[in-house]
Scaffold this motif. Sequence first.
Motif, short mmCIF file in Angstrom:
data_model
loop_
_atom_site.label_atom_id
_atom_site.label_comp_id
_atom_site.label_asym_id
_atom_site.label_seq_id
_atom_site.Cartn_x
_atom_site.Cartn_y
_atom_site.Cartn_z
N ASP A 99 50.03 -74.00 7.13
CA ASP A 99 50.37 -74.34 8.51
C ASP A 99 50.81 -73.12 9.30
O ASP A 99 50.80 -73.13 10.53
CB ASP A 99 51.52 -75.35 8.55
CG ASP A 99 51.12 -76.70 7.99
OD1 ASP A 99 49.91 -76.99 7.92
OD2 ASP A 99 52.03 -77.47 7.64
N ASP A 100 51.23 -72.08 8.60
CA ASP A 100 51.84 -70.93 9.27
C ASP A 100 50.88 -69.76 9.49
O ASP A 100 51.30 -68.68 9.86
CB ASP A 100 53.05 -70.45 8.46
CG ASP A 100 52.68 -70.01 7.05
OD1 ASP A 100 51.47 -70.00 6.70
OD2 ASP A 100 53.60 -69.68 6.28
N GLY A 101 49.59 -69.97 9.24
CA GLY A 101 48.62 -68.90 9.43
C GLY A 101 48.55 -67.92 8.26
O GLY A 101 47.75 -66.99 8.28
N GLY A 102 49.37 -68.12 7.25
CA GLY A 102 49.36 -67.24 6.08
C GLY A 102 48.29 -67.65 5.09
O GLY A 102 47.48 -68.54 5.36
N ILE A 150 38.59 -78.88 -3.37
CA ILE A 150 38.41 -78.98 -1.93
C ILE A 150 39.78 -78.75 -1.28
O ILE A 150 40.76 -79.40 -1.63
CB ILE A 150 37.88 -80.37 -1.54
CG1 ILE A 150 36.57 -80.68 -2.25
CG2 ILE A 150 37.75 -80.49 -0.03
CD1 ILE A 150 35.40 -79.83 -1.85
N ARG A 151 39.84 -77.80 -0.35
CA ARG A 151 41.12 -77.51 0.31
C ARG A 151 41.50 -78.64 1.25
O ARG A 151 40.67 -79.17 1.97
CB ARG A 151 40.99 -76.20 1.08
CG ARG A 151 42.31 -75.71 1.64
CD ARG A 151 42.17 -74.37 2.31
NE ARG A 151 41.76 -73.37 1.34
CZ ARG A 151 41.30 -72.16 1.67
NH1 ARG A 151 41.21 -71.82 2.94
NH2 ARG A 151 40.94 -71.31 0.74
N GLN A 152 42.79 -78.97 1.26
CA GLN A 152 43.31 -80.05 2.08
C GLN A 152 44.52 -79.58 2.89
O GLN A 152 45.04 -78.50 2.66
CB GLN A 152 43.76 -81.20 1.19
CG GLN A 152 42.65 -81.77 0.35
CD GLN A 152 43.19 -82.83 -0.56
OE1 GLN A 152 43.52 -83.92 -0.09
NE2 GLN A 152 43.30 -82.52 -1.82
N ASN A 153 44.97 -80.44 3.79
CA ASN A 153 46.24 -80.20 4.47
C ASN A 153 47.37 -80.29 3.46
O ASN A 153 47.26 -81.01 2.46
CB ASN A 153 46.48 -81.26 5.56
CG ASN A 153 45.70 -80.98 6.81
OD1 ASN A 153 45.45 -79.85 7.17
ND2 ASN A 153 45.28 -82.05 7.47
N LEU A 154 48.46 -79.61 3.75
CA LEU A 154 49.64 -79.73 2.89
C LEU A 154 50.14 -81.17 2.93
O LEU A 154 50.30 -81.74 4.01
CB LEU A 154 50.77 -78.83 3.42
CG LEU A 154 50.77 -77.38 2.95
CD1 LEU A 154 51.80 -76.59 3.76
CD2 LEU A 154 51.07 -77.28 1.48
N ARG A 160 57.74 -80.54 3.40
CA ARG A 160 59.21 -80.65 3.54
C ARG A 160 59.91 -79.68 2.60
O ARG A 160 60.88 -79.03 2.99
CB ARG A 160 59.66 -82.08 3.25
CG ARG A 160 59.46 -83.04 4.39
CD ARG A 160 60.15 -84.38 4.15
NE ARG A 160 59.70 -85.06 2.95
CZ ARG A 160 58.64 -85.86 2.88
NH1 ARG A 160 57.91 -86.08 3.96
NH2 ARG A 160 58.32 -86.45 1.75
N ALA A 161 59.44 -79.58 1.37
CA ALA A 161 60.07 -78.67 0.40
C ALA A 161 59.95 -77.22 0.85
O ALA A 161 60.91 -76.45 0.76
CB ALA A 161 59.45 -78.85 -0.98
N LEU A 162 58.80 -76.84 1.37
CA LEU A 162 58.61 -75.47 1.84
C LEU A 162 59.48 -75.19 3.06
O LEU A 162 60.06 -74.11 3.19
CB LEU A 162 57.14 -75.20 2.16
CG LEU A 162 56.20 -75.16 0.97
CD1 LEU A 162 54.75 -75.14 1.43
CD2 LEU A 162 56.50 -73.95 0.09
N THR A 163 59.59 -76.16 3.96
CA THR A 163 60.45 -76.01 5.14
C THR A 163 61.90 -75.85 4.73
O THR A 163 62.62 -75.00 5.24
CB THR A 163 60.28 -77.21 6.08
OG1 THR A 163 58.91 -77.30 6.46
CG2 THR A 163 61.15 -77.07 7.30
N ALA A 164 62.33 -76.65 3.76
CA ALA A 164 63.72 -76.58 3.30
C ALA A 164 64.03 -75.23 2.68
O ALA A 164 65.09 -74.65 2.94
CB ALA A 164 64.01 -77.70 2.30
#
Length: 197
Positions: A99-102, A150-154, A160-164
């Motif tokens: 989501d962050d362009g990385g 197949i790549r998917q959305n997170l 939530r875990a990554l945001t935390a």
Amino acid sequence: MTQYRLLVNHDLLLYMRELERASTSQPGGLRDREFRALRAGLRALAHGDEANFEGKRLRFAEHDLSDCAEIKLPVVPETRGSQELGASHRLVYREFSADDGGPPYREAVCFEHRRDDRPFEVAAERLEREAGVRRNRVKTYGASSDIAPIRQNLPPDIRRALTATANVAPARNAVKSSPGQQSPSRRTNGDHPNRGR
């Protein structure tokens, strides 16, 4: 070559630590070989080198693992009669866009011996997939290779875990002395709190 940010399922991380402890007490033993194979597999996932290992995209069989792929890792040589059976272990993983362009993410789900379809049973359990139930189709972004998932959305739980974890302050700022109090690491020998008792 594409680089990936690697996520490791909590249960797999615990198992990896167990393998690491066992490998130090029995170098060259089965657990040591499993530990080295798992590390090699995780490096391959992080560096996009899955093509260097025999592997494939998974499908809906007993459980729907069509969003996963496997790489095959040799740990123990196995034969049936005079025929070699190939790599003994499987590392099952998924892939997500960022989501962050990385760089995209890859999540290692499980590492198991192939006997009795154990890797797929463990992956299904960890991903909470019911037998015989097809998942709802999700938005996909293609695959990075013919054998990659197949790549998917997170998924929301991983997001939530990554945001935390992104909002956690670095440990060096976690403990601060109150004004006028000397930090224990800055005391001199003459300032030792137990001196003179």
